[in-house]
Structures are given as structure tokens and as C-alpha cells.
Design a protein around this motif. Structure first.
Motif, PDB file in Angstrom:
ATOM      1  N   GLU A 228       0.844  -1.195   0.000  1.00  6.67           N
ATOM      2  CA  GLU A 228       0.000   0.000   0.000  1.00  6.67           C
ATOM      3  C   GLU A 228       0.875   1.238   0.000  1.00  6.67           C
ATOM      4  N   GLY A 229       0.362   2.317  -0.588  1.00  7.65           N
ATOM      5  CA  GLY A 229       1.048   3.593  -0.584  1.00  7.65           C
ATOM      6  C   GLY A 229       0.536   4.482   0.535  1.00  7.65           C
ATOM      7  N   PHE A 230       1.375   5.406   0.987  1.00  9.77           N
ATOM      8  CA  PHE A 230       0.960   6.298   2.084  1.00  9.77           C
ATOM      9  C   PHE A 230      -0.220   7.171   1.656  1.00  9.77           C
ATOM     10  N   TRP A 231      -0.340   7.417   0.333  1.00  5.82           N
ATOM     11  CA  TRP A 231      -1.444   8.237  -0.158  1.00  5.82           C
ATOM     12  C   TRP A 231      -2.791   7.533  -0.043  1.00  5.82           C
ATOM     13  N   GLN A 232      -2.756   6.224   0.228  1.00  9.11           N
ATOM     14  CA  GLN A 232      -4.006   5.483   0.400  1.00  9.11           C
ATOM     15  C   GLN A 232      -4.580   5.657   1.802  1.00  9.11           C
ATOM     16  N   HIS A 233      -3.827   6.328   2.660  1.00  9.25           N
ATOM     17  CA  HIS A 233      -4.284   6.603   4.034  1.00  9.25           C
ATOM     18  C   HIS A 233      -4.108   8.088   4.327  1.00  9.25           C
ATOM     19  N   PRO A 234      -4.866   8.933   3.621  1.00  8.77           N
ATOM     20  CA  PRO A 234      -4.669  10.387   3.759  1.00  8.77           C
ATOM     21  C   PRO A 234      -4.929  10.905   5.171  1.00  8.77           C
ATOM     22  N   GLY A 235      -5.906  10.313   5.862  1.00  8.52           N
ATOM     23  CA  GLY A 235      -6.210  10.756   7.217  1.00  8.52           C
ATOM     24  C   GLY A 235      -5.049  10.507   8.175  1.00  8.52           C
ATOM     25  N   LEU A 236      -4.509   9.291   8.127  1.00 10.85           N
ATOM     26  CA  LEU A 236      -3.368   8.949   8.981  1.00 10.85           C
ATOM     27  C   LEU A 236      -2.143   9.774   8.626  1.00 10.85           C
ATOM     28  N   THR A 237      -1.915   9.982   7.321  1.00 10.77           N
ATOM     29  CA  THR A 237      -0.761  10.753   6.878  1.00 10.77           C
ATOM     30  C   THR A 237      -0.851  12.193   7.373  1.00 10.77           C
ATOM     31  N   LEU A 238      -2.017  12.795   7.218  1.00 11.77           N
ATOM     32  CA  LEU A 238      -2.211  14.170   7.677  1.00 11.77           C
ATOM     33  C   LEU A 238      -2.051  14.263   9.192  1.00 11.77           C
ATOM     34  N   TYR A 239      -2.631  13.313   9.920  1.00 15.68           N
ATOM     35  CA  TYR A 239      -2.533  13.324  11.378  1.00 15.68           C
ATOM     36  C   TYR A 239      -1.075  13.210  11.821  1.00 15.68           C
ATOM     37  N   PHE A 240      -0.342  12.258  11.205  1.00  8.41           N
ATOM     38  CA  PHE A 240       1.054  12.077  11.610  1.00  8.41           C
ATOM     39  C   PHE A 240       1.855  13.353  11.419  1.00  8.41           C
ATOM     40  N   TRP A 241       1.752  13.960  10.232  1.00  7.76           N
ATOM     41  CA  TRP A 241       2.575  15.120   9.947  1.00  7.76           C
ATOM     42  C   TRP A 241       2.166  16.327  10.785  1.00  7.76           C
ATOM     43  N   CYS A 242       0.908  16.443  11.107  1.00 13.05           N
ATOM     44  CA  CYS A 242       0.476  17.529  12.004  1.00 13.05           C
ATOM     45  C   CYS A 242       1.116  17.356  13.388  1.00 13.05           C
ATOM     46  N   VAL A 243       1.050  16.138  13.930  1.00 14.06           N
ATOM     47  CA  VAL A 243       1.640  15.869  15.239  1.00 14.06           C
ATOM     48  C   VAL A 243       3.153  16.046  15.194  1.00 14.06           C
ATOM     49  N   ALA A 244       3.799  15.499  14.146  1.00 15.51           N
ATOM     50  CA  ALA A 244       5.256  15.571  14.046  1.00 15.51           C
ATOM     51  C   ALA A 244       5.740  17.010  13.910  1.00 15.51           C
ATOM     52  N   VAL A 245       5.038  17.813  13.124  1.00 16.04           N
ATOM     53  CA  VAL A 245       5.433  19.217  12.944  1.00 16.04           C
ATOM     54  C   VAL A 245       5.252  19.993  14.239  1.00 16.04           C
ATOM     55  N   VAL A 246       4.156  19.765  14.949  1.00 13.53           N
ATOM     56  CA  VAL A 246       3.935  20.448  16.229  1.00 13.53           C
ATOM     57  C   VAL A 246       5.046  20.090  17.216  1.00 13.53           C
ATOM     58  N   ILE A 247       5.388  18.792  17.304  1.00 13.98           N
ATOM     59  CA  ILE A 247       6.465  18.362  18.197  1.00 13.98           C
ATOM     60  C   ILE A 247       7.784  19.012  17.793  1.00 13.98           C
ATOM     61  N   PHE A 248       8.046  19.083  16.483  1.00 15.93           N
ATOM     62  CA  PHE A 248       9.285  19.696  15.997  1.00 15.93           C
ATOM     63  C   PHE A 248       9.342  21.182  16.352  1.00 15.93           C
ATOM     64  N   LEU A 249       8.246  21.885  16.165  1.00 12.84           N
ATOM     65  CA  LEU A 249       8.221  23.319  16.470  1.00 12.84           C
ATOM     66  C   LEU A 249       8.401  23.570  17.967  1.00 12.84           C
ATOM     67  N   ILE A 250       7.759  22.741  18.792  1.00 12.19           N
ATOM     68  CA  ILE A 250       7.943  22.872  20.238  1.00 12.19           C
ATOM     69  C   ILE A 250       9.391  22.578  20.609  1.00 12.19           C
ATOM     70  N   GLY A 251       9.944  21.512  20.014  1.00 14.30           N
ATOM     71  CA  GLY A 251      11.311  21.117  20.328  1.00 14.30           C
ATOM     72  C   GLY A 251      12.331  22.163  19.928  1.00 14.30           C
TER      73      GLY A 251
END
Length: 266
Positions: A228-251
Motif C-alpha cells: 500500500e502507498g501512504f497516499w491510500q491513508h490520507p487521514g493517517l498521513t495528515l494526522y502524523f505530519w500535524c503531530v510531528a510538525v507540532v512536536i518539531f516546532l515545540i522542540g
């Protein structure tokens, strides 16, 4: 998003220095060791063998996704080895490189990147081992396997944000390293590495899916098992990158705020 652009600029400008120090860090782990790099693989391989014996031979675990349990386990545990090694090492990077921290001209923000890069060099070897296991099991090479590099990048970005937080705090609170190890011990069981979320009702499984590492675990399995491609799970992909970016900005924000005091407390 200026923190993201600054971080990318740091990597590009100091890429040669980062790679030189990462390779030196990689080699330093085996100085004075008779078996050298072999030690790095003994514990992970023993870990996989233990889970194989306990779950597949002992508990007679049924194949998951129509593949033997060990082939279902390895794609999930390989990125965890990387994440575990990278976060643990990067948390202690300021103490390990305190002689560089105290140099006014050195860009301290690249130290976590150096540790993560060193862990990535080890991870590349584990990727080859993963590929070898699948080939020996009779699986045909697939272009889907290349997508594992994307999920490795996801893991590296996630751990970088976490490392900026824990490395910053660790300079002032030395127990942070031990705290991270406890989190990693719990995290290995909180992520669906040895077990599948299908074991639980969706209401319970949803809680486990909030763990951003779930995206990486399932992504690796998508590469090697489900194709499967990551584009087949747009909800999970968007959620992950939102969380990861927030953690990165805080860090990065915390690291930048505390950086002027690192040399005083180390």
C-alpha cells in the motif's frame, strides 16, 4: 514555519560536518571491541528470536495478514530499533559533545542530527537484513519496498523533534535520559509491533492509533506485506505530519530558548 526552514538550512549548510561526525560516532561505538559492529546486531537479533520463539512457537500465533508471524513482526520492529537508538542517543548528545557545546562558533543545533544520522547508518544495515529475510522467505522484490525510505524519513523527523525537547531538558535535569528509556520500554508495547490492533474493538484500537509511531509501523508493513502507498491513508498521513510538525516546532523553540545556558550547566 521558520523553524523548519532554519533546520533544513542547518542540515544543508553543515551536511559535510554532520556526516563526518556521524561516521565518527558510528565507529566510536566499537572502539576496543573484539567483535566490533557485530555487537550492534546481537541484541536486536536475539530480541526477534525471543519473540519468534514465544509467540510463533510457544503461543502458536496464527499468521497475520496471511504471512508467518516473524515476517509480520520484522518490518515493524526494524524502524523501532532505529527510533529507539536515535532518541536515546540524541537525548544525551549535549553531554556527549559538551566540548563542542562550549565552543562559541559551533552550531549546537546539529548535535541531535548527528546522533540520528549515526543511528540511520545502522538502520540502513537493518534494512538490508530485512530485505534478505524476505528474499530468503521466497518473496519477490517489489517497488513498494522503496517506500520504506519515506517512512524512515518520517521516523527521523519525529525523533528529531522529540530529541530537541529531551536533549534541552536533559542539560538541566540529568534524569531525563532514564525517563526517555522508560518511555521507550512502554512505547514498544504501546505501538502495534508485536500485536495487531485488530485484537481490540475499534473504540480501543483508535486510542493506540493516536500514537504517531503507529503510522510508521503500519507504513513499513504496508511496504512489505500489504503493498500500500501512504497516499491510500490520507487521514493517517495528515494526522502524523500535524503531530510531528507540532512536536518539531515545540522542540526547536525550547532548544533555541535554552541554548544560551547549555555551556553554563554542562
Amino acid at each position: 514555519m521558520s523553524a523548519l526552514s532554519r533546520g533544513l538550512r542547518d542540515v544543508l549548510e553543515k551536511r559535510d560536518l554532520i556526516m563526518t561526525l556521524a561516521v565518527a560516532d558510528f565507529k566510536k561505538r566499537f572502539v576496543g571491541s573484539a567483535l566490533g559492529i557485530i555487537w550492534m546486531f546481537i541484541q536486536p537479533i536475539i530480541t526477534v528470536l525471543i519473540y519468534f520463539v514465544i509467540f510463533q512457537l510457544g503461543f502458536k500465533s496464527q499468521p497475520v495478514a496471511d504471512v508467518p508471524y516473524v515476517l509480520w513482526l520484522i518490518p515493524a520492529i526494524v524502524p523501532w530499533f532505529f527510533f529507539n537508538d536515535a532518541w536515546g542517543g540524541a537525548t544525551n548528545c549535549l553531554y556527549e559533545y559538551q566540548h563542542l557545546v562550549k565552543k562559541m562558533v559551533f552550531r549546537v543545533s546539529i548535535l541531535p542530527i548527528i546522533k540520528i544520522t549515526a543511528s540511520f547508518l545502522v538502520h540502513l544495515i537493518f534494512i538490508w537484513i530485512l530485505l534478505a529475510v524476505y528474499l530468503l522467505a521466497g518473496e519477490s522484490p517489489s517497488l513498494w519496498w522503496l517506500q520504506s525510505l519515506y517512512y524512515t524519513a518520517c521516523a527521523a523527523f519525529l525523533v528529531l523533534g522529540l530529541a530537541y525537547i529531551t536533549a534541552s531538558v536533559n542539560a538541566f535535569f540529568k534524569d531525563m535520559g532514564q525517563f526517555v528509556q522508560i518511555i521507550l520500554q512502554i512505547g514498544m508495547w504501546a505501538a502495534p509491533i508485536m500485536w495487531s490492533t485488530s485484537m481490540f474493538p475499534e473504540s480501543v484500537a483508535f486510542i493506540f492509533k493516536l500514537n504517531p509511531f503507529y503510522y510508521i509501523v503500519e507504513g513499513y508493513r504496508g511496504c512489505f506485506i500489504y503493498h500500500e502507498g501512504f497516499w491510500q491513508h490520507p487521514g493517517l498521513t495528515l494526522y502524523f505530519w500535524c503531530v510531528a510538525v507540532v512536536i518539531f516546532l515545540i522542540g526547536t523553540g525550547l532548544f533555541r530558548r535554552l541554548r544560551p545556558h547549555f555551556a553554563d550547566v554542562l
